[in-house]
Write a protein that holds these residues in place. Structure first.
Motif, PDB file in Angstrom:
ATOM      1  N   ASP A   1       0.789  -1.320   0.145  1.00  0.00           N
ATOM      2  CA  ASP A   1      -0.078  -0.029   0.104  1.00  0.00           C
ATOM      3  C   ASP A   1       0.941   1.221  -0.129  1.00  0.00           C
ATOM      4  O   ASP A   1       0.524   2.285   0.920  1.00  0.00           O
ATOM      5  CB  ASP A   1      -0.963   0.027   1.212  1.00  0.00           C
TER       6      ASP A   1
ATOM      7  N   HIS B   1       0.421   3.434  -2.432  1.00  0.00           N
ATOM      8  CA  HIS B   1      -0.357   4.390  -2.561  1.00  0.00           C
ATOM      9  C   HIS B   1       0.247   5.631  -3.519  1.00  0.00           C
ATOM     10  O   HIS B   1      -0.010   6.824  -2.873  1.00  0.00           O
ATOM     11  CB  HIS B   1      -1.236   4.859  -1.747  1.00  0.00           C
TER      12      HIS B   1
ATOM     13  N   ASP C   1      -1.391  -2.236  -4.351  1.00  0.00           N
ATOM     14  CA  ASP C   1      -1.789  -0.941  -4.137  1.00  0.00           C
ATOM     15  C   ASP C   1      -0.551   0.098  -4.264  1.00  0.00           C
ATOM     16  O   ASP C   1      -0.435   0.696  -3.432  1.00  0.00           O
ATOM     17  CB  ASP C   1      -2.539  -0.684  -3.022  1.00  0.00           C
TER      18      ASP C   1
ATOM     19  N   HIS D   1      -6.658  -0.796  -5.770  1.00  0.00           N
ATOM     20  CA  HIS D   1      -6.451   0.412  -6.403  1.00  0.00           C
ATOM     21  C   HIS D   1      -5.618   0.464  -7.726  1.00  0.00           C
ATOM     22  O   HIS D   1      -5.854   1.043  -8.594  1.00  0.00           O
ATOM     23  CB  HIS D   1      -5.775   1.365  -5.464  1.00  0.00           C
TER      24      HIS D   1
ATOM     25  N   HIS E   1      -2.861  -9.584  -1.913  1.00  0.00           N
ATOM     26  CA  HIS E   1      -3.094  -8.158  -1.315  1.00  0.00           C
ATOM     27  C   HIS E   1      -3.986  -8.243  -0.304  1.00  0.00           C
ATOM     28  O   HIS E   1      -3.691  -7.420   0.917  1.00  0.00           O
ATOM     29  CB  HIS E   1      -3.533  -7.178  -2.554  1.00  0.00           C
TER      30      HIS E   1
ATOM     31  N   HIS F   1      -3.541  -4.331   2.577  1.00  0.00           N
ATOM     32  CA  HIS F   1      -5.048  -3.786   2.035  1.00  0.00           C
ATOM     33  C   HIS F   1      -5.604  -3.269   3.222  1.00  0.00           C
ATOM     34  O   HIS F   1      -6.363  -2.158   2.963  1.00  0.00           O
ATOM     35  CB  HIS F   1      -5.982  -5.009   1.657  1.00  0.00           C
TER      36      HIS F   1
ATOM     37  N   HIS G   1      -4.000  -1.490   5.478  1.00  0.00           N
ATOM     38  CA  HIS G   1      -3.045  -0.544   6.020  1.00  0.00           C
ATOM     39  C   HIS G   1      -2.650  -0.501   7.587  1.00  0.00           C
ATOM     40  O   HIS G   1      -2.425   0.497   7.924  1.00  0.00           O
ATOM     41  CB  HIS G   1      -3.407   0.878   5.578  1.00  0.00           C
TER      42      HIS G   1
END
Ligand code: ZN
Length: 241
Positions: free
Chosen positions: A8, A10, A34, A61, A113, A146, A148
């Motif tokens: 993640d 991101h 992600d 994502h 994930h 996933h 976080h």
């Protein structure tokens, strides 16, 4: 082998850079999906990951950004960022995200994930969720992201699942119990601690260590403002939520 486990990210380049600097020399990176979404630097994060020896799986994502996932189930801010990311991706980044598998097995480790049962979408949030997941992988350990949030679920020999929330510096030595472990999120932590989260694995000593590192949150927030990403996504980085 020394492995840096990241999830993640991101599109938060400042957080990813801080994590890489903090982990020091590693033989490889395992990225749990992600890479993009929410944050302002998707192409830069993909390029930085690809400059390292690594394996990577796809997250929800990432799938949204490449048009493989219906974003009608996303909340409004996530949907706006998914559309922004789709338009920002270079052809190289798009091709890379399209190449990512939903799950991978490396030795005694499965990478997924969300969960081993539903790799892209399912959240493992508690012991009952983890208990359902153990039937869906064959290795001793499964690494997920996933949520976080850092987490460790152990399945004992009498089929009892125990969940804990590892803090910074906590270590676990992999033994006979099967585990599902989450390193926490690099680019958008959600456990109330705004520092970037990741994990280190030594495959010889079988030690898994959870780590946190501060990063210049303001730098990412400024980049998000420049990109006109939603204010709620900018604000939450400061709170780790
Ligand atoms: Zn995520």
């Amino acid at each position: 082998m020394r492995v840096g486990i990241v999830s993640d990210i991101h599109a938060n380049l400042a957080a990813f850079q801080a994590v890489l600097a903090d982990m020091g020399a590693v033989d490889t990176l395992w990225c749990l999906g992600d890479l993009v979404g929410y944050g302002p630097d998707p192409n830069e994060c993909i390029a930085l990951l690809r400059r390292h020896e690594h394996i990577c799986i796809v997250g929800n994502h990432d799938q949204a950004a490449i048009g493989n996932l219906d974003i009608s189930e996303f909340n409004a801010a996530a949907a706006i960022s998914a559309r922004w990311t789709s338009q920002a991706l270079t052809p190289e980044s798009l091709a890379y995200l399209q190449s990512l598998p939903e799950r991978l097995v490396w030795g005694d480790f499965t990478l997924a994930h969300g969960s081993p049962r539903e790799p892209v979408w399912e959240y493992i949030l508690d012991e009952s969720g983890a208990a359902a997941g153990f039937a869906y992988f064959d290795t001793g350990a499964c690494l997920v992201g996933h949520t976080h949030c850092p987490a460790l679920y152990r399945l004992s020999s009498v089929n009892r699942v125990t969940g804990t929330t590892p803090g910074a510096g906590d270590c676990f030595i992999l033994g006979d119990d099967r585990i599902i472990a989450n390193p926490g999120g690099v680019g958008q932590p959600r456990d109330g601690d705004p520092r970037a989260a990741y994990a280190l694995l030594d495959t010889q000593s079988r030690v898994l260590e959870w780590r946190r590192v501060a990063y210049p949150i303001q730098t990412t927030q400024d980049r998000m403002r420049e990109a006109a990403l939603p204010q709620s996504l900018i604000d939450r980085l400061a709170y780790g939520w």
